[in-house]
Design a protein around this motif. Structure first.
Motif, PDB file in Angstrom:
ATOM      1  N   UNK A 349     -27.260   4.783 -14.130  1.00 16.90           N
ATOM      2  CA  UNK A 349     -27.202   4.111 -15.425  1.00 16.90           C
ATOM      3  C   UNK A 349     -28.610   3.938 -15.945  1.00 16.90           C
ATOM      4  N   UNK A 350     -28.759   3.982 -17.260  1.00 19.19           N
ATOM      5  CA  UNK A 350     -30.046   3.690 -17.890  1.00 19.19           C
ATOM      6  C   UNK A 350     -29.803   2.633 -18.968  1.00 19.19           C
ATOM      7  N   UNK A 351     -30.501   1.519 -18.847  1.00 14.47           N
ATOM      8  CA  UNK A 351     -30.358   0.409 -19.789  1.00 14.47           C
ATOM      9  C   UNK A 351     -31.458   0.556 -20.838  1.00 14.47           C
ATOM     10  N   UNK A 352     -31.059   0.788 -22.071  1.00 16.81           N
ATOM     11  CA  UNK A 352     -32.012   1.061 -23.149  1.00 16.81           C
ATOM     12  C   UNK A 352     -32.117  -0.154 -24.052  1.00 16.81           C
ATOM     13  N   UNK A 368     -29.075  -4.569 -25.482  1.00 19.28           N
ATOM     14  CA  UNK A 368     -29.224  -3.313 -24.742  1.00 19.28           C
ATOM     15  C   UNK A 368     -28.018  -2.413 -24.949  1.00 19.28           C
ATOM     16  N   UNK A 369     -28.255  -1.132 -24.731  1.00 18.04           N
ATOM     17  CA  UNK A 369     -27.201  -0.128 -24.668  1.00 18.04           C
ATOM     18  C   UNK A 369     -27.300   0.525 -23.287  1.00 18.04           C
ATOM     19  N   UNK A 370     -26.170   0.646 -22.608  1.00 18.75           N
ATOM     20  CA  UNK A 370     -26.156   1.176 -21.245  1.00 18.75           C
ATOM     21  C   UNK A 370     -25.586   2.589 -21.283  1.00 18.75           C
ATOM     22  N   UNK A 371     -26.384   3.537 -20.770  1.00 23.07           N
ATOM     23  CA  UNK A 371     -26.012   4.949 -20.774  1.00 23.07           C
ATOM     24  C   UNK A 371     -25.756   5.436 -19.358  1.00 23.07           C
ATOM     25  N   UNK A 372     -24.906   6.455 -19.232  1.00 25.10           N
ATOM     26  CA  UNK A 372     -24.748   7.098 -17.927  1.00 25.10           C
ATOM     27  C   UNK A 372     -25.742   8.244 -17.804  1.00 25.10           C
ATOM     28  N   UNK A 373     -25.667   9.005 -16.713  1.00 27.55           N
ATOM     29  CA  UNK A 373     -26.650  10.052 -16.451  1.00 27.55           C
ATOM     30  C   UNK A 373     -26.589  11.184 -17.470  1.00 27.55           C
ATOM     31  N   UNK A 374     -25.469  11.288 -18.193  1.00 30.03           N
ATOM     32  CA  UNK A 374     -25.339  12.324 -19.228  1.00 30.03           C
ATOM     33  C   UNK A 374     -25.861  11.850 -20.576  1.00 30.03           C
ATOM     34  N   UNK A 375     -26.186  10.565 -20.666  1.00 32.64           N
ATOM     35  CA  UNK A 375     -26.633  10.009 -21.925  1.00 32.64           C
ATOM     36  C   UNK A 375     -25.523   9.432 -22.766  1.00 32.64           C
ATOM     37  N   UNK A 376     -24.327   9.339 -22.195  1.00 25.42           N
ATOM     38  CA  UNK A 376     -23.196   8.772 -22.930  1.00 25.42           C
ATOM     39  C   UNK A 376     -23.220   7.250 -22.827  1.00 25.42           C
ATOM     40  N   UNK A 377     -22.821   6.569 -23.889  1.00 19.35           N
ATOM     41  CA  UNK A 377     -22.784   5.112 -23.902  1.00 19.35           C
ATOM     42  C   UNK A 377     -21.589   4.632 -23.094  1.00 19.35           C
TER      43      UNK A 377
END
Length: 400
Positions: A349-352, A368-377
């Motif tokens: 996960x990437x927290x933006x 924040x917006x939390x994305x998975x490894x593909x960049x999907x929200x």
């Protein structure tokens, strides 16, 4: 849950109103016990209006109910904010000369004291001895924060932020019946901002306060985790029961996180780690040039700790969560930069979050917006950093 909120007589008493609000909004039954001195700062009507209950101070109030015994015996949690030097002294020596100290003597539940006073008072040997005594008896005493005090003074002794007090208090009782999905898990969290020395006086750094990382630690503790918190240049009070490791530079943070991650189930890289450092640090202070000419610095890139952890997975089944503090520019928006980084880093996960202009760094709230490894929200969250922390852990739980 039945909570006693004690309020001692310091200027920080006004902040206890927000502590009360946070506790009641979380659904708890809160009874406020102000000291007589505290009523010079915040009136009884405020406490009674916000709590919906009487706010007695004296042991002789409502004598038939024997409040000085009953309140402590029936409480699930006691929080005192602010806890002044006088309150710490009276609690440490077993005084019972008002309703609050009598309640502390009868309480058999977890007790959290949040000190607030001038730096000199906090550092005085008498106060430190009182704190040591209380801690030896199992009372949880937070470390005060550093910052603006009464008048023009600045230093250590500031009341921790209300959200941090509430998070620390609820962590003592398992997060107030919240999810316990991290029981038996070891969580490693980095927080704060690294500093890269330029000379013995100066450094290259950033504006991160560490609040979001500390909120993540508090939330993980409340969910049952064993937490190792790697803190870079943070002045916040250490979360109760977390293993704290302090670092300064990106290299030190990398070493500390990797060492702790060897047996971690989840690694959260919430720290703002420098992307660049000076190629060399001067051994003496760099002076201004008499001719007014510019100073040219050579910067070299620091290791990408998050990408390393995502690739190596230092323990089988380990989850790696990253953070991306971004600003939009002419090339892409904050979210677009975040999507590209998510695909590049490979974290689970990437927290933006958007930073700058009073957003993200150093503020009480976050978005924040939390994305998975593909960049999907996969999720988004906004509000206090404690609330955002819970949303992030909910997203982590969904990966299990």
């Amino acid at each position: 849950m039945r909570i006693i909120l004690g309020v001692a007589g310091g200027i920080a008493a006004y902040k206890a109103a927000l502590v009360l609000r946070l506790l009641t909004e979380a659904g708890h039954d809160v009874r406020v016990i102000p000291t007589v001195a505290s009523l010079e700062f915040v009136g009884r009507a405020t406490w009674e209006a916000l709590s919906g209950q009487p706010a007695p101070s004296d042991v002789f109030e409502d004598v038939p109910q024997v409040l000085h015994v009953e309140l402590g015996k029936t409480a699930d949690l006691v929080v005192v904010a602010p806890a002044t030097a006088d309150l710490l002294s009276r609690a440490a020596t077993g005084r019972a000369d008002d309703l609050l100290t009598a309640t502390l003597l009868t309480a058999r539940c977890p007790v959290l004291l949040a000190p607030a006073m001038h730096t000199e008072m906090w550092e005085h040997p008498a106060t430190q001895a009182n704190v040591a005594t209380l801690r030896s008896r199992g009372v949880h005493v937070l470390e005060p924060a550093s910052g603006r005090l009464t008048g023009a003074d600045t230093g250590r002794g500031r009341l921790p932020e209300p959200a941090d007090i509430v998070a620390a208090a609820l962590a003592l009782v398992g997060g107030a019946a919240g999810p316990r999905d991290l029981v038996g898990q070891h969580v490693v969290i980095s927080a704060g901002g690294t500093r890269e020395p330029l000379d013995p006086v100066r450094y290259l750094g950033n504006r991160s306060s560490g609040r979001q990382g500390f909120a993540l630690a508090q939330a993980a503790l409340a969910r049952g985790a064993r937490v190792t918190l790697v803190a870079a240049n943070v002045t916040l009070p250490a979360p109760a029961r977390a293993d704290l490791v302090t670092v300064e530079t990106a290299a030190e943070l990398r070493d500390a996180v990797r060492a702790a991650a060897l047996d971690a189930d989840v690694v959260v890289m919430a720290a703002a780690v420098a992307d660049f450092r000076p190629a060399t640090a001067a051994e003496t202070k760099i002076k201004k040039r008499p001719d007014g000419s510019a100073l040219v610095l050579e910067l070299v890139q620091t290791p990408d700790i998050l990408a390393e952890l995502a690739v190596e997975r230092l323990r089988a089944g380990q989850l790696v969560i990253g953070f991306a503090a971004e600003t939009g520019d002419g090339d892409a928006s904050v979210l677009e930069h975040g999507r590209a980084k998510a695909r590049r880093k490979g974290a689970d996960l990437l927290v933006v979050n958007a930073v700058g202009a009073g957003r993200g760094f150093g503020t009480a709230d976050n978005s924040v917006t939390i994305l998975d490894a593909r960049g999907d929200v996969v999720a988004s969250a906004a509000g206090s950093k404690a609330a955002v922390a819970q949303a992030i852990w909910d997203a982590v739980a969904a990966l299990r």
